[in-house]
Design a protein around this motif. Sequence first.
Motif, PDB file in Angstrom:
ATOM      1  N   ASP A   1      -6.775  -4.462  -2.574  1.00 32.11           N
ATOM      2  CA  ASP A   1      -6.963  -3.055  -2.230  1.00 32.11           C
ATOM      3  C   ASP A   1      -8.358  -2.587  -2.603  1.00 32.11           C
ATOM      4  O   ASP A   1      -8.993  -1.826  -1.865  1.00 32.11           O
ATOM      5  CB  ASP A   1      -5.923  -2.202  -2.960  1.00 32.11           C
TER       6      ASP A   1
ATOM      7  N   PRO B   1       0.812  -1.232   0.000  1.00 30.94           N
ATOM      8  CA  PRO B   1       0.000   0.000   0.000  1.00 30.94           C
ATOM      9  C   PRO B   1       0.839   1.273   0.000  1.00 30.94           C
ATOM     10  O   PRO B   1       0.358   2.324  -0.430  1.00 30.94           O
ATOM     11  CB  PRO B   1      -0.824  -0.116   1.296  1.00 30.94           C
TER      12      PRO B   1
ATOM     13  N   THR C   1      -3.822  -5.800  -6.180  1.00 34.02           N
ATOM     14  CA  THR C   1      -4.665  -4.670  -6.567  1.00 34.02           C
ATOM     15  C   THR C   1      -6.127  -4.953  -6.233  1.00 34.02           C
ATOM     16  O   THR C   1      -6.845  -4.070  -5.738  1.00 34.02           O
ATOM     17  CB  THR C   1      -4.515  -4.391  -8.068  1.00 34.02           C
TER      18      THR C   1
END
Length: 758
Positions: free
Chosen positions: A750, A455, A747
Amino acid sequence: MSVKRFVGVTSRDAMRQVRAALGDDALILSNRRVPEGIEILALADEEHGRMTAPAPSVEAPVERPFPAPPAGSLGGGGIPKATDLDSEMSSGVQAVPVDFAAFSERVLGEMQDLRTLLASQAHKPAGPEGDTLVDRLRQRLYAAGFGVRLVQELLETPPTELLTASDEQAQAWLARQLSSRLAVLDDEAGLLDAGGVFALVGPTGIGKTTTTAKLAARYVMRHGGNGVALVTTDSYRIGAHEQLRIYARLLGIEVHALEADAPLGDLLSRLADKRLVIIDTVGMSQRDQRLVGQIAMLGDTSGGAEQRPIRRLLLLNAASHGDTLEEVVDTYQRASLAAGAPLYGAILTKVDEAPRLGAVLDIAIRHGLCLHYVSHGQQVPEDLRLAERDALVQQALSAAGQSSFAIDMPVAPSSGQRIQALSRGLLGQGRALASTLANLRREIAGFALLEEAWPLLGYPLEQQRARVPGLVNTDHRLQHGQQESLHALLWGRSKTVSGMDWAMPAVSLNTAGHAQAMPWLAHLLPAGEAERLMWAEAELGPAWHLLPSCPGVLARDMLDNLGMAWLAIGQANSRVIAAGERHALANLNVHADSRAHLTCRYRGRDSRLELSRLAVGLNDGERLHAWFGTLSETETGRQLGQRYWLAPRDDAREQTIMKAMVSQLGHDDLPLLTRRAWRMVGEASRTPLDPELQLLVAASLAAVASRLDQESADWAMDVRAHVMAVLGGRRARSSTALLEGLINVLTARDAFRLVGAQ
């Protein structure tokens, strides 16, 4: 003639023969049904190239994959002369020209049929014609009671390894998929020791009162009766209070009765000294309009700021129909959320009455309910056990016979159901993602560190720089590697990777020689060779060092004094002493003694490594073994290259040395993979990146991708299937594809977290 005929009972059987004989790149000329089964005419790809290329002149030189060593004696010592490679190469099988005009019309006419055949066989392991392995797994799930949605999710992207799997291996894979998605209570001792206030909720007649007594009994058997109290709010059912009082008297514990609509706060305040309070609530149908109000009463604990929250455990009747269970969970979950918190978990009841467990496990998986206990009878406390995921899954899959209610094929949703299907599909992807990440965290040391660093790529540059020192701190990093020991260090070359301004980090390896997600940035290590090795000994303590070149005198002395083993890559022109004279390693291969034939994974290919060994020396008098490895593809036999190593003379460690060579070969493309990851991370970032953070993430991603490509364990097969699935389409397994898939997985993680937070 090089065209070969293969006949199999089924198309899959014939195709397997083709791959075994000619490899995956074979050219299929035709396929047809014959009395014996399915006939396929095929040609090796390289044969096709030679047949269709212009014929070379007689004087054309023979191409060689490697230069031949010069012929002649190496001097005294009785070493024989080098073999003349020209004679060996010229003795190969010569292709016979074939007139392809005779085949052209047939080939062109059947090419599309061939493509259709290959596509249809892609997921058809051995079995009756038209009965694919995926079909059999689907029917097994339906027969066990699992629903269409979960079945579609599980079988949407099966791993490529199932193409050649037996039914037993496929069933084991299926059980792992279900187990990995089923949440259970892993620490009963922690739950009972911590205590708290638990309310058992659910429809009427589901066994809440009996389960309340069983839970209390498990606590009493562990801690005695002083720390537990029972509360009943069931004033509707005749004799409900008295039934619980009888259980309480037998267990020697307190019991309190409340009206169903009476507030709980005051009573819970009086019971603050009790470690465990269990509330037996009134049973209500999921269609009862009063249910929301009753659950809301359990959320209202207005007894002060220190009042303990009430955790709601939903009881599920394992013998109920799936649609009924779906409605129960949906209604109780919405009511629980309205009361301030989701359901804490679930308890399965009436398991002894359920002919099939698939439906209730399906519900638990899709709704993310953590199963705490399983009730399978009326005896207190004997008929209550912890929910064990593997045992439950096996019990579900072992349901005998066919269900009268099982469907043959899933029904496609109508247009009005597409939005609902999409949302459920996303939930399925989320479950698969969670299972994949859990596997990676559990199996690969340092993956949690990669998740911590990932992150930060989206942070402002100053914040990245502020966080990097903590990420590269040795103590912090080693905390992430406790699930598997650090056995060896794979050292990169001191020069920079081609096209980059950084050198390849050192990578930690486990005892199996597989990469961990724990790279050590080269520019942060001591400058000298011996100093770096001394640092590694003091901070990490590896048993082995896999080096990019032969260590110097000082480094060798230090390694010897510390008892650390090492293996170094040699070059074809590396000079050593053999039979009293200096020679390049490339000239000594023919004189080495054959030692072993091993299998390995090399740059995405299953390969064969032929190893030989020769005693040599260095100018400073060091006595070593030179190792020679010839690499070739397992399926086609095509040579991939020649490799050289130098290692101390240590016959006791010969097997370990050869294992280290396989490990070093398996990571041969790690620098290029790290470079690719570096570029992909940089191109995807919308903010400037700290170079240390970027390299740390890139090297970790490359190590995980390499690990997944090489690892043969079941967990890796499962992870590969999902990682490759997120790429979309059909791509061959390779470390590069796995790298791209891993970036997509992180990804997606997230994205799910962002949506969840919103």
